[in-house]
Design an enzyme around this catalytic site. Sequence first.
Site, PDB file in Angstrom:
ATOM      1  N   HIS A   1       0.838  -1.194   0.000  1.00 50.41           N
ATOM      2  CA  HIS A   1       0.000   0.000   0.000  1.00 50.41           C
ATOM      3  C   HIS A   1       0.875   1.247   0.000  1.00 50.41           C
ATOM      4  O   HIS A   1       1.890   1.317   0.684  1.00 50.41           O
ATOM      5  CB  HIS A   1      -0.931   0.005   1.208  1.00 50.41           C
TER       6      HIS A   1
ATOM      7  N   TYR B   1      -8.979   6.044   7.460  1.00 49.32           N
ATOM      8  CA  TYR B   1      -9.109   6.419   8.867  1.00 49.32           C
ATOM      9  C   TYR B   1     -10.107   7.572   8.929  1.00 49.32           C
ATOM     10  O   TYR B   1      -9.839   8.658   8.388  1.00 49.32           O
ATOM     11  CB  TYR B   1      -7.773   6.887   9.427  1.00 49.32           C
TER      12      TYR B   1
ATOM     13  N   PRO C   1      -3.685   0.321  18.588  1.00 47.23           N
ATOM     14  CA  PRO C   1      -3.428  -0.103  17.206  1.00 47.23           C
ATOM     15  C   PRO C   1      -3.566   0.998  16.164  1.00 47.23           C
ATOM     16  O   PRO C   1      -3.268   0.748  14.986  1.00 47.23           O
ATOM     17  CB  PRO C   1      -4.489  -1.195  16.980  1.00 47.23           C
TER      18      PRO C   1
ATOM     19  N   LYS D   1       1.720   0.022  15.067  1.00 49.84           N
ATOM     20  CA  LYS D   1       3.097  -0.069  15.532  1.00 49.84           C
ATOM     21  C   LYS D   1       3.419  -1.318  16.349  1.00 49.84           C
ATOM     22  O   LYS D   1       4.587  -1.619  16.579  1.00 49.84           O
ATOM     23  CB  LYS D   1       3.441   1.169  16.373  1.00 49.84           C
TER      24      LYS D   1
ATOM     25  N   TYR E   1       4.542   6.518  10.149  1.00 48.76           N
ATOM     26  CA  TYR E   1       3.662   5.392   9.806  1.00 48.76           C
ATOM     27  C   TYR E   1       4.423   4.295   9.065  1.00 48.76           C
ATOM     28  O   TYR E   1       4.230   3.099   9.333  1.00 48.76           O
ATOM     29  CB  TYR E   1       2.499   5.903   8.955  1.00 48.76           C
TER      30      TYR E   1
END
Length: 388
Positions: free
Chosen positions: A72, A201, A292, A296, A382
């Site tokens: 991704h 998100y 979550p 990580k 990220y």
Amino acid sequence: MRTQVGIIGGGPAGLLLSRMLAAQGVDSVVLENRSRSYVEARVRAGILEQHSVQTLTDLGLGERLHREGMEHHGIHLQFPGTKHHLDFPALCGRTVWIYGQTEVVKDLVAAQLDGGPPLLFEVTDVQPEDVDGDSPRIRFTDSDGVPHVLECDVIAGTDGFHGVSRPIVAQAGGRTWERTYPFSWLGILADVAPSTDDLVYAWHPDGFAMHSMRSPSVSRLYVQVDNDDSVDNWSDDRIWEALATRMAHPGWELRTGPISQKSITPMRSFVSAPMRRGRLFLAGDAAHIVPPTGAKGLNLAVADVTVLATALVRLLQEKETDLVDAYSDTALARVWRCTHFSWWMTSMLHRSGDDFDAELALSQLRRVCTSEAAARELAENYTGLPIG
């Protein structure tokens, strides 16, 4: 029994550490109190940083990951009236991969049982001893009820928050930090093709929602719920209705399908320091837990054992203590950076507190969506910061 490194815990951290040590000529034995089927069925994280992917690939564990995993190139941040895509390669030159922790564990177990170091399932009564000396040992009972003593040079505690290793380190002093968030995630696995190319998100007045995936035919979705909520309160129709409402955006439609699994995950942060006592070293969830939201948890475990493996090889093969002496501080520097990032993502994306808190979250989301510097900061964290 005798080995160089006794590893307590057969999850991804322990198995990966064993694999790393074997690649450099260091012997180990992995002890796991659950069955193989249980270990391989635990549904956990699903996003791998680029470093984690490269680590698994370099160890010969990347064939199925690259065949079945999904690379991704970014994520979508969404709040009412806005849906913004962050392009990770453009922002920081890295990507992430969708490949469930269950699949990582299956690959690690298969490699371990195919000529790798010993991996013993369903052991009980595990007890590290003499960790403050140079010759620690682990007492345990095997799956047939036979007691054993495993003599070691070093013990690695990769047995999670509820394992036996963390309390032994804590008994020698140190500190813990903990944050319990006032909400949880209701997560589902659904047998339906994902409705999105990259993860979504979403901030919404009703609460956070997230759209992820496990494969081209299986979707992984989450909705924010109260800590005292129960899956019994959430019918399939109610879940899909909440997801459709919280993720609604013009021109986009949520695909629905049969739900195969439901679970509620509390959101918490936990850090324990130091990550060492004598010849006992902690790694992964035995030393730290993150919510979550920032993806990580598994990646921190990979980072821990990467640093630890290098330090143990230097200790056992070169008799040098500099890297093991620095291990806790080195690992914790990255742990705290990832703990902060996970807290920041969680605070920005969840509905909590009053309207003042909501406006602060929306202000931060607008900043990330309009500032290249802010977007790059998110992308760098990220996709994974440097190790060590």
